[in-house]
Design an enzyme around this catalytic site. Structure first.
Site, PDB file in Angstrom:
ATOM      1  N   CYS A  87     -18.084 -26.030 -32.681  1.00  0.00           N
ATOM      2  CA  CYS A  87     -17.806 -25.843 -34.106  1.00  0.00           C
ATOM      3  C   CYS A  87     -18.415 -24.560 -34.671  1.00  0.00           C
ATOM      4  O   CYS A  87     -17.849 -23.959 -35.595  1.00  0.00           O
ATOM      5  CB  CYS A  87     -18.262 -27.051 -34.911  1.00  0.00           C
ATOM      6  SG  CYS A  87     -20.025 -27.437 -34.776  1.00  0.00           S
ATOM      7  N   HIS A 163     -22.514 -30.283 -38.134  1.00  0.00           N
ATOM      8  CA  HIS A 163     -21.193 -29.685 -37.996  1.00  0.00           C
ATOM      9  C   HIS A 163     -21.104 -28.417 -38.841  1.00  0.00           C
ATOM     10  O   HIS A 163     -21.622 -28.358 -39.956  1.00  0.00           O
ATOM     11  CB  HIS A 163     -20.144 -30.700 -38.452  1.00  0.00           C
ATOM     12  CG  HIS A 163     -18.725 -30.252 -38.257  1.00  0.00           C
ATOM     13  ND1 HIS A 163     -18.236 -29.802 -37.040  1.00  0.00           N
ATOM     14  CD2 HIS A 163     -17.688 -30.181 -39.134  1.00  0.00           C
ATOM     15  CE1 HIS A 163     -16.961 -29.488 -37.183  1.00  0.00           C
ATOM     16  NE2 HIS A 163     -16.608 -29.693 -38.438  1.00  0.00           N
TER      17      HIS A 163
END
Length: 340
Positions: A87, A163
């Site tokens: 990510c 994230h």
């Protein structure tokens, strides 16, 4: 989503992300950390091309904005995240490949070729292509920590998952680029001047969904290369001095001194930028270095000199004394129960 495979975890740090950008072959950009959502923190970094936001994943089904599923996808680079731990790179790639017309930014051959190759692909196939790009993967994994041992991963894992996502203006609208979604999230119409105010509100609203004591967030801005910007300002000011030296006005020398003062100010900022980058370089070397051989050799030398066991026992005694002291303090602070 596939398991982590060959992709390592990436630390949320401007020095790391600036190194990623450079590794991809991009020129004219760097990454800076933003410590608060106050407007002044953003203003001093302008122009800002995009933001990278790190947050702790929670069981929250709320999605602000609308997921784009129409023909706007043809003009937005968006890749689904199909592999774990990717990510960070997907967030920065999303910003880089959606830049348009920035004259001082050069994407380089690798990213230009990748963008052209995947132009007609859908989000999922773009994600698959990104995860299979050899150079992008090598740059990402340059921050992996080399290990002598394989650790037993069978024990309980941390419940905290983090994230990275990106925010940036594209074609007059603010988009959230999150590889775990099926498409870009549209947060409404903006201008190049107003998008920062809009994104500050979006991020603040997202943070408010967490507990009041939650502090595990990090925000970074993708901005122009500060050394290039400062050098250009100094160059222009030196040209101003050349013009002033041919001026016949009475305040000529005063104006020259004022310009020289500006040059000195920008030169001091340039020196600070150089010092900061040297610090980033040292930290990145430390991140990548494998310290285990040194630690093992140090333990061996201590053991050979019969110093290891005494040091271990002294450390245990110190730990026990600290625990005992802590217990006494806690017991002393306990309030006696009231008698009714």
């Amino acid at each position: 989503m596939n398991p982590a495979g060959e992709w390592c975890l990436i630390e949320s740090d401007p020095g790391v992300f600036s190194a990623l950008i450079k590794g991809f072959g991009v020129e004219g950009l760097q990454v800076e950390e933003i410590v608060t959502l106050e407007k002044e923190c953003f203003q001093k970094l302008e122009p800002i091309y995009g933001l990278i936001f790190l947050f702790k994943c929670i069981d929250d089904k709320v999605t602000e904005g609308n997921i784009v599923e129409d023909n706007r996808l043809e003009n937005i680079f968006f890749a689904e995240q199909v592999i774990s731990n990717a990510c960070a790179t997907q967030a920065i790639i999303s910003v880089l490949l959606n830049l348009d017309g920035q004259k001082d930014v050069k994407l380089g051959g690798t990213l230009c070729d990748f963008k052209d190759f995947t132009r007609s692909f859908g989000p999922n196939l773009k994600g698959v292509s990104l995860s299979n790009s050899k150079l992008i993967k090598e740059v990402h994994n340059s921050f992996s920590k080399q290990q002598v041992f394989e650790y037993d991963q069978s024990g309980p894992k941390s419940q905290d998952n983090y994230h990275f996502i990106a925010y940036m203006p594209i074609n007059g609208r603010l988009y959230e680029l999150d590889g775990l979604k099926s498409g870009p999230i549209d947060h409404g119409k903006v201008t190049n001047e107003s998008w920062i105010d809009s994104v500050r509100a979006v991020i603040d609203k997202r943070i408010q969904r967490y507990a009041a004591n939650e502090i595990n967030f990090n925000l970074m801005a993708v901005i122009g290369d500060q050394k290039d910007i400062l050098n250009k300002k100094i160059e222009l000011l030196n040209k101003d001095i050349e013009v002033l030296q041919n001026d016949n006005k009475q305040d000529k020398f005063l104006r020259i001194e004022m310009v020289r003062s500006e040059i000195a100010f920008f030169q001091s900022r340039l020196a600070a930028e150089d010092e900061k980058r040297r610090g980033y370089e040292v930290e990145n070397i430390r991140r990548k270095h494998n310290y285990l051989p040194f630690i093992i050799e140090m333990l061996r030398v201590l053991a050979d000199n019969e110093k290891l066991i005494p040091l271990v026992n002294a450390a245990k005694e110190k730990r026990d004394n600290r625990a005992t002291t802590s217990k006494r303090v806690n017991d002393a602070n306990k309030k006696p129960e009231s008698v009714s």
